[in-house]
Write a protein that holds these residues in place. Sequence first.
Motif, PDB file in Angstrom:
ATOM      1  N   LEU A  65       0.809  -1.220   0.000  1.00  0.00           N
ATOM      2  CA  LEU A  65       0.000   0.000   0.000  1.00  0.00           C
ATOM      3  C   LEU A  65       0.841   1.267   0.000  1.00  0.00           C
ATOM      4  O   LEU A  65       0.475   2.257  -0.653  1.00  0.00           O
ATOM      5  CB  LEU A  65      -0.928   0.019   1.224  1.00  0.00           C
ATOM      6  CG  LEU A  65      -1.976  -1.088   1.304  1.00  0.00           C
ATOM      7  CD1 LEU A  65      -2.837  -0.912   2.555  1.00  0.00           C
ATOM      8  CD2 LEU A  65      -2.866  -1.093   0.068  1.00  0.00           C
ATOM      9  N   LEU A  66       1.954   1.286   0.729  1.00  0.00           N
ATOM     10  CA  LEU A  66       2.787   2.478   0.780  1.00  0.00           C
ATOM     11  C   LEU A  66       3.356   2.808  -0.595  1.00  0.00           C
ATOM     12  O   LEU A  66       3.836   1.916  -1.313  1.00  0.00           O
ATOM     13  CB  LEU A  66       3.932   2.291   1.768  1.00  0.00           C
ATOM     14  CG  LEU A  66       3.587   2.356   3.257  1.00  0.00           C
ATOM     15  CD1 LEU A  66       4.782   1.914   4.091  1.00  0.00           C
ATOM     16  CD2 LEU A  66       3.150   3.760   3.656  1.00  0.00           C
ATOM     17  N   LEU A  67       3.299   4.072  -0.977  1.00  0.00           N
ATOM     18  CA  LEU A  67       3.860   4.491  -2.257  1.00  0.00           C
ATOM     19  C   LEU A  67       5.373   4.380  -2.215  1.00  0.00           C
ATOM     20  O   LEU A  67       6.006   4.675  -1.201  1.00  0.00           O
ATOM     21  CB  LEU A  67       3.441   5.926  -2.565  1.00  0.00           C
ATOM     22  CG  LEU A  67       1.925   6.188  -2.602  1.00  0.00           C
ATOM     23  CD1 LEU A  67       1.646   7.647  -2.891  1.00  0.00           C
ATOM     24  CD2 LEU A  67       1.247   5.293  -3.636  1.00  0.00           C
ATOM     25  N   THR A  68       5.955   3.942  -3.301  1.00  0.00           N
ATOM     26  CA  THR A  68       7.403   3.701  -3.329  1.00  0.00           C
ATOM     27  C   THR A  68       8.209   4.968  -3.552  1.00  0.00           C
ATOM     28  O   THR A  68       9.391   5.021  -3.216  1.00  0.00           O
ATOM     29  CB  THR A  68       7.753   2.678  -4.421  1.00  0.00           C
ATOM     30  OG1 THR A  68       7.257   3.154  -5.684  1.00  0.00           O
ATOM     31  CG2 THR A  68       7.119   1.324  -4.108  1.00  0.00           C
ATOM     32  N   GLU A  69       7.574   6.011  -4.122  1.00  0.00           N
ATOM     33  CA  GLU A  69       8.281   7.258  -4.395  1.00  0.00           C
ATOM     34  C   GLU A  69       7.559   8.422  -3.739  1.00  0.00           C
ATOM     35  O   GLU A  69       6.330   8.468  -3.715  1.00  0.00           O
ATOM     36  CB  GLU A  69       8.363   7.509  -5.915  1.00  0.00           C
ATOM     37  CG  GLU A  69       9.130   6.433  -6.678  1.00  0.00           C
ATOM     38  CD  GLU A  69      10.611   6.436  -6.354  1.00  0.00           C
ATOM     39  OE1 GLU A  69      11.105   7.495  -5.897  1.00  0.00           O
ATOM     40  OE2 GLU A  69      11.262   5.404  -6.544  1.00  0.00           O
ATOM     41  N   PRO A  70       8.304   9.382  -3.185  1.00  0.00           N
ATOM     42  CA  PRO A  70       7.664  10.571  -2.603  1.00  0.00           C
ATOM     43  C   PRO A  70       7.058  11.437  -3.699  1.00  0.00           C
ATOM     44  O   PRO A  70       7.447  11.338  -4.869  1.00  0.00           O
ATOM     45  CB  PRO A  70       8.827  11.278  -1.890  1.00  0.00           C
ATOM     46  CG  PRO A  70      10.046  10.836  -2.632  1.00  0.00           C
ATOM     47  CD  PRO A  70       9.766   9.425  -3.072  1.00  0.00           C
ATOM     48  N   PRO A  71       6.096  12.302  -3.340  1.00  0.00           N
ATOM     49  CA  PRO A  71       5.477  13.163  -4.360  1.00  0.00           C
ATOM     50  C   PRO A  71       6.486  14.135  -4.950  1.00  0.00           C
ATOM     51  O   PRO A  71       7.380  14.631  -4.263  1.00  0.00           O
ATOM     52  CB  PRO A  71       4.377  13.891  -3.579  1.00  0.00           C
ATOM     53  CG  PRO A  71       4.823  13.845  -2.143  1.00  0.00           C
ATOM     54  CD  PRO A  71       5.548  12.539  -2.000  1.00  0.00           C
ATOM     55  N   THR A  72       6.357  14.413  -6.233  1.00  0.00           N
ATOM     56  CA  THR A  72       7.268  15.343  -6.915  1.00  0.00           C
ATOM     57  C   THR A  72       6.740  16.769  -6.885  1.00  0.00           C
ATOM     58  O   THR A  72       7.487  17.711  -7.156  1.00  0.00           O
ATOM     59  CB  THR A  72       7.474  14.901  -8.373  1.00  0.00           C
ATOM     60  OG1 THR A  72       6.193  14.818  -9.019  1.00  0.00           O
ATOM     61  CG2 THR A  72       8.150  13.534  -8.425  1.00  0.00           C
ATOM     62  N   GLU A  73       5.453  16.950  -6.562  1.00  0.00           N
ATOM     63  CA  GLU A  73       4.850  18.277  -6.487  1.00  0.00           C
ATOM     64  C   GLU A  73       4.344  18.539  -5.072  1.00  0.00           C
ATOM     65  O   GLU A  73       3.986  17.605  -4.345  1.00  0.00           O
ATOM     66  CB  GLU A  73       3.677  18.380  -7.484  1.00  0.00           C
ATOM     67  CG  GLU A  73       4.061  18.110  -8.927  1.00  0.00           C
ATOM     68  CD  GLU A  73       4.970  19.187  -9.490  1.00  0.00           C
ATOM     69  OE1 GLU A  73       4.938  20.317  -8.960  1.00  0.00           O
ATOM     70  OE2 GLU A  73       5.706  18.905 -10.449  1.00  0.00           O
ATOM     71  N   PRO A  74       4.278  19.811  -4.647  1.00  0.00           N
ATOM     72  CA  PRO A  74       3.792  20.130  -3.301  1.00  0.00           C
ATOM     73  C   PRO A  74       2.380  19.627  -3.036  1.00  0.00           C
ATOM     74  O   PRO A  74       2.033  19.308  -1.900  1.00  0.00           O
ATOM     75  CB  PRO A  74       3.851  21.663  -3.259  1.00  0.00           C
ATOM     76  CG  PRO A  74       4.871  22.034  -4.286  1.00  0.00           C
ATOM     77  CD  PRO A  74       4.749  20.997  -5.371  1.00  0.00           C
ATOM     78  N   ASP A  75       1.548  19.566  -4.077  1.00  0.00           N
ATOM     79  CA  ASP A  75       0.175  19.094  -3.904  1.00  0.00           C
ATOM     80  C   ASP A  75       0.016  17.650  -4.381  1.00  0.00           C
ATOM     81  O   ASP A  75      -1.073  17.211  -4.735  1.00  0.00           O
ATOM     82  CB  ASP A  75      -0.802  20.000  -4.637  1.00  0.00           C
ATOM     83  CG  ASP A  75      -0.505  20.082  -6.141  1.00  0.00           C
ATOM     84  OD1 ASP A  75       0.576  19.595  -6.542  1.00  0.00           O
ATOM     85  OD2 ASP A  75      -1.327  20.630  -6.881  1.00  0.00           O
ATOM     86  N   GLY A  76       1.136  16.894  -4.380  1.00  0.00           N
ATOM     87  CA  GLY A  76       1.105  15.520  -4.863  1.00  0.00           C
ATOM     88  C   GLY A  76       0.474  14.555  -3.863  1.00  0.00           C
ATOM     89  O   GLY A  76       0.143  14.898  -2.727  1.00  0.00           O
TER      90      GLY A  76
END
Length: 380
Positions: free
Chosen positions: A140-151
């Motif tokens: 369930l955990l996303l493997t990559e952090p968001p690339t945008e502030p509102d991601g």
Amino acid sequence: MAALGHLPEEVMIEILSRLPPESLLRFKTVRKSWYALINNPKFATKHFSNSLKQKHVLLKRLVTKNSGKKENIFSFLKFPLPLDGSVPVYDVDLPFDEDFRYFEIRGHSHGLLCLTDLRRDIFLCNPATREFRKLPPSILLLTEPPTEPDGYDSSTNAVGFGYDSKSRDFKVVRVVNFVEGPGYFHPPRVEIYDLSKDRWREIETPICGHVFWAPSFEMYHEGTYYWWADTNEGVEIIQSFDMSEEVFGQISMPESFEEKREKYRSLGVLNGSIVLFRYPSRGDEREFDIWGMEKDEFGGVSWSKLLRIGPLRGIEKPLVFVSFDELLMEANEGQIVLYNARTQQLKELPINGHPARFQATLFVKSLVSVKGGNNLKYEI
């Protein structure tokens, strides 16, 4: 040891089943027949049953080594303490390569321990046999952090470990939160890890609240895991998870706790029943109110105040009841003390660590493997 091999088989099995796991691991190299016996799940079950009669406390503490490096140390204390006044403390040398400074205990059962940093990694460990297992990555955990502030991002809100007596399997439950942008929260999702299958699976089940970070509060007891949480309406509750039914539940706090939200709360077990500690800070002294949980035949829960300890000076928090009269506690400056409720005396033990970084639990040593395959029927 040679004489042991000439005893009748049933007598030899009985003697071996009463030895600590640390000794049995050495005996596995003596005879092929002993190796096969000690690896037999039926022997592990018999050994576990005998181990229930022994009383150990597993203590986790953060210490600074001579090199200046900070490290979590796991130690066993055997109770009752010797009459000569000594305090036998046995440190456990766990073969971990990871940095475990920020890992916390998230439940134990049958001699297995769950450790996590509440980010991504979760480990199962048997401290007595020094065996450990890193769980597969979350589904369930996303493997990559968001690339945008509102991601779109994810984070672990809660982890709990325990035993399912119906399926005879060990499970880890993880609650994952999802947020989009600067405050748009999506519904949390839940995944379960089954040790026998060595994989995660998602389950659809309503969640009662948002869990607070409170290592001294969380606890597994008789098939259920408990957390300190808030409902969506901001009501303080104890959130539970039934390992067999795989459902969440909520338990109200005592009525006198309303509108008195404090971080000074923790759960424990006294005489086989769950108790709730409340110990607000009042200068250098604290009083510890202990409430007992009572369940009715319809599944309802009520609380009754059992006793008050103190005021005591210089005590940070309670850790674990080791008997009806004795409570292990942490002092403000990072020492362990033993409080006797009958004599109202404190005894300082020669155990030190960083303040507010102690965890302790009653622990049963076992041969149960974190590799799975040992099916045990555990009923108290």
